[in-house]
Design an enzyme around this catalytic site. Structure first.
Site, mmCIF file in Angstrom:
data_model
loop_
_atom_site.group_PDB
_atom_site.id
_atom_site.type_symbol
_atom_site.label_atom_id
_atom_site.label_comp_id
_atom_site.label_asym_id
_atom_site.label_seq_id
_atom_site.Cartn_x
_atom_site.Cartn_y
_atom_site.Cartn_z
ATOM 1 C CG HIS A 157 13.891 16.937 10.968
ATOM 2 N ND1 HIS A 157 15.050 17.181 10.261
ATOM 3 C CD2 HIS A 157 14.044 17.595 12.134
ATOM 4 C CE1 HIS A 157 15.852 17.942 10.984
ATOM 5 N NE2 HIS A 157 15.262 18.213 12.119
ATOM 6 C CD GLU A 184 16.247 14.389 7.913
ATOM 7 O OE1 GLU A 184 15.326 15.221 7.986
ATOM 8 O OE2 GLU A 184 17.427 14.708 7.729
ATOM 9 C CG ASN A 240 13.484 18.270 6.736
ATOM 10 O OD1 ASN A 240 13.164 18.331 7.924
ATOM 11 N ND2 ASN A 240 14.361 17.401 6.270
ATOM 12 C CG ASP A 252 17.817 13.737 17.737
ATOM 13 O OD1 ASP A 252 18.237 14.366 18.723
ATOM 14 O OD2 ASP A 252 17.119 14.257 16.855
HETATM 15 C C1 GLP Z 1 17.664 19.131 14.817
HETATM 16 C C2 GLP Z 1 17.168 18.119 15.865
HETATM 17 C C3 GLP Z 1 15.718 18.282 16.082
HETATM 18 C C4 GLP Z 1 15.426 19.758 16.252
HETATM 19 C C5 GLP Z 1 15.559 20.455 14.943
HETATM 20 C C6 GLP Z 1 15.310 21.961 15.014
HETATM 21 O O1 GLP Z 1 18.028 18.557 13.623
HETATM 22 N N1 GLP Z 1 17.446 16.763 15.575
HETATM 23 O O2 GLP Z 1 15.337 17.535 17.226
HETATM 24 O O3 GLP Z 1 14.111 19.927 16.663
HETATM 25 O O4 GLP Z 1 16.794 20.149 14.357
HETATM 26 O O5 GLP Z 1 16.484 22.664 15.298
HETATM 27 P P1 GLP Z 1 16.532 24.200 15.619
HETATM 28 O O6 GLP Z 1 15.799 24.391 16.895
HETATM 29 O O7 GLP Z 1 17.986 24.516 15.724
HETATM 30 O O8 GLP Z 1 15.860 24.904 14.490
#
Ligand code: GLP
Length: 257
Positions: free
Chosen positions: A150, A155, A148, A79
């Site tokens: 995702h 989302e 959440n 993404d």
């Molecule tokens: C972001 C990314 C995800 C990632 C998630 C977890 O929003 N788009 O691909 O897995 O959040 O992030 P973190 O590892 O900082 O908790």
């Protein structure tokens, strides 16, 4: 070595801490790269120690062996924020350049991501999905887990048929990612381009990596409740090649008997 706890479905490794998790995941990435598989790469804090361990592994190889791996490198990120791209400090493109591109001296364009600066983000999502299809899809998909539920930026609510697209981020995700934007959720772009659950579920292997206690409950819901649109990661249960690697704190709410 830390004790690992294998579970039948999905295969689950519980490691003592984030460092042990990172080491395991780096080993899987190395294997996948060495066997010529296309990598699906993720961003986020969970991935920082993973990429450090991966870089250390590749740097420890004899130069010729490392060069062979790098010259066959193929990867697609999940993404990117709409409006951000190469050179923007908070873009995922920049995160990847800092974590992998520069330390491994990867050739320009090696790390493929959606172009968040495209004039038409919807068209860019279609182009990116076509580029991924033309490359034969993903061999090993690395995934973090949003608080959440995702994965990528899929989302809730989200169904498994969702394809690569441009979407609006939830308030909770903008809050979760605010630290990278000076702590201000309003500074986090409102939209993003993400691979969909459809492309993620089409990967040969999906490797879900989860650390820290704050994710224990959402990991339990993702793996041990019936799949539902409110927890996008729960659809991963349908993937026959799903593997989960978690640290003890993230796995603490799972029923392991
Ligand atoms: C972001 C990314 C995800 C990632 C998630 C977890 O929003 N788009 O691909 O897995 O959040 O992030 P973190 O590892 O900082 O908790």
């Amino acid at each position: 070595m830390t004790p690992s706890l294998p579970l039948a479905r999905p295969p689950l490794l519980v490691e003592a801490d984030g460092f042990a998790v990172a080491d395991q995941v780096a080993g899987r990435l190395h294997e996948a790269l060495a066997s010529g598989r296309t990598l699906g790469l993720a961003t986020g804090r969970t991935m920082e120690p993973v990429y450090r361990a991966f870089v250390a592994r590749l740097r420890a190889l004899p130069p010729q062996g490392r060069q062979r791996l790098i010259s066959s490198w193929s990867s697609f990120n999940l993404d990117e924020y709409v409006g951000l791209g190469d050179g923007d400090a908070c873009s995922f493109a920049q995160f990847m350049a800092l974590q992998l591109g520069e330390p491994l001296d990867l050739p320009q364009g090696c790390l493929r991501l959606p172009d968040g600066r495209a004039v038409d983000p919807e068209a860019e999502a279609i182009r990116y999905a076509q580029q991924l299809r033309a490359a034969g899809g993903i061999g090993l998909q690395l995934l973090g887990l949003g608080r959440n539920g995702h994965v990528g930026f899929n989302e809730p609510p989200c169904r498994p048929e969702a394809r690569c697209r441009c979407l609006t981020l939830s308030a909770s995700t903008r809050q979760q990612n605010a630290a990278a934007f000076g702590g201000d959720p309003q500074a986090v772009p409102a939209r993003a381009i993400t691979l969909g659950l459809a492309e993620i579920l089409a990967a040969e292997t999906v490797l879900l990596v989860v650390t820290v206690a704050e994710k224990a409950e959402i990991l339990r819901r993702s793996l041990q409740e019936a799949p539902c649109p409110e927890v996008p990661a729960s659809w991963l249960q349908h993937h026959r090649g799903l593997q989960v690697i978690a640290d003890q704190s993230a796995a603490s709410a799972l029923c392991l008997s």
